[in-house]
Design an enzyme around this catalytic site. Sequence first.
Site, mmCIF file in Angstrom:
data_model
loop_
_atom_site.group_PDB
_atom_site.id
_atom_site.type_symbol
_atom_site.label_atom_id
_atom_site.label_comp_id
_atom_site.label_asym_id
_atom_site.label_seq_id
_atom_site.Cartn_x
_atom_site.Cartn_y
_atom_site.Cartn_z
ATOM 1 N N LYS A 21 38.461 -33.570 -33.085
ATOM 2 C CA LYS A 21 36.896 -33.628 -33.150
ATOM 3 C C LYS A 21 36.475 -34.904 -33.543
ATOM 4 O O LYS A 21 35.282 -35.323 -33.722
ATOM 5 C CB LYS A 21 37.410 -32.816 -34.216
ATOM 6 C CG LYS A 21 37.441 -31.082 -34.396
ATOM 7 C CD LYS A 21 37.864 -30.179 -35.353
ATOM 8 C CE LYS A 21 37.631 -29.040 -34.162
ATOM 9 N NZ LYS A 21 37.839 -27.290 -35.612
ATOM 10 N N GLN A 75 38.825 -27.226 -41.874
ATOM 11 C CA GLN A 75 39.718 -27.000 -40.913
ATOM 12 C C GLN A 75 40.460 -25.325 -41.225
ATOM 13 O O GLN A 75 41.308 -24.670 -42.461
ATOM 14 C CB GLN A 75 41.190 -27.655 -40.682
ATOM 15 C CG GLN A 75 41.730 -27.345 -39.559
ATOM 16 C CD GLN A 75 40.995 -27.067 -37.951
ATOM 17 O OE1 GLN A 75 39.989 -28.336 -37.691
ATOM 18 N NE2 GLN A 75 40.902 -25.879 -36.824
ATOM 19 N N ASP A 123 30.256 -25.637 -39.200
ATOM 20 C CA ASP A 123 30.909 -24.631 -38.170
ATOM 21 C C ASP A 123 30.451 -22.828 -38.910
ATOM 22 O O ASP A 123 30.676 -22.140 -38.491
ATOM 23 C CB ASP A 123 32.491 -24.347 -39.253
ATOM 24 C CG ASP A 123 33.481 -25.142 -38.059
ATOM 25 O OD1 ASP A 123 33.025 -25.234 -37.437
ATOM 26 O OD2 ASP A 123 34.461 -24.689 -38.696
#
Length: 289
Positions: A51, A95, A118
């Site tokens: 990422k 994460q 997200d």
Amino acid sequence: MTVIDGRAVAARVRERVAAEVAELRAVGVRPGLATVLVGEDPASQVYVRMKRKACEEVGIASVHHDLPADTPQSELGALLESLNADPAVSGILLQLPLPAQIDADEMTGTIAAEKDVDGLTPFSAGLLVHGREGLVPCTPAGVMELLAHAEVELEGARAVVIGRSQLVGRPLAQLLLAANATVTQCHSRTRDLAAVCREADVLVSAVGRPATVTADMVREGAVVIDVGMNRTENGLVGDVDFAAVRAKARAITPVPGGVGPMTIAMLLSNTVRAARLQPGAGSTAPIHG
Ligand code: NAP
């Protein structure tokens, strides 16, 4: 029959994002993504590295926070609050999974909605259900991008989504509904899954089990999107029996090379959107941390 090339579509999204980043930087705004990893899960380390590299490639600033596995929840919460308040951070990526002492839902919920790249906070999920503008989870957003690329008519189409996770199934069903499809959501308790799937013009599987979708479950001419990623002794496979189903489908995504590449591309796209949602945010200076 078309095999939808997720790598090519993702490359186009990245080009679009790079152009938008350049535009923003020209007016003094540099989108920035803060990534937070707790513990040393090797797969998570790889994902975060990928990422960050993708950010660099399109000109998004990235800063990483590596916390030890025994980090108390209060400390993680304090870090997230400080990132919420930092104007150089447009997006925050926490994460998952998190170590057992940390309540993942509570921590995800700490992220400011306008930085929730997200799309996993209850607030973002609520905006989606209400049909209001917000940040949408990356994988479902990627599926919609693939459907648009393949010029799939969603208005009035019968869409079946197998899976109801917060990450994929639920938000995807909302996006399809917003596109005026008639949506059926299936899960592990669905009776006669095959019969429901055979109704679908657009069939999406997000289960995580190989051969969940076999040829007898697919209507001739349907569009089949395979979100599943299953590591087997034969390598990475999806949920769909690709070899048999492709003979019936009008369009289908492969695994690998279908939905997978879209997820990071949409994260980049969300980070730029987040920067735009925060007027005055971002800076030309590298973000610190
Ligand atoms: P998840 O949270 O485990 O959800 C799986 C869903 O499948 C659940 O809703 C479950 O139903 C349903 N299910 C399980 N067995 C079923 C069955 N036999 N028949 C019908 N439904 C069944 O998984 P997820 O996070 O959504 O991920 C799903 C898959 O997508 C995984 O393979 C994951 O690796 C992959 N994925 C790929 C990407 C990508 O970038 N390509 C991104 C995210 C996820 P219940 O709710 O009733 O338990």
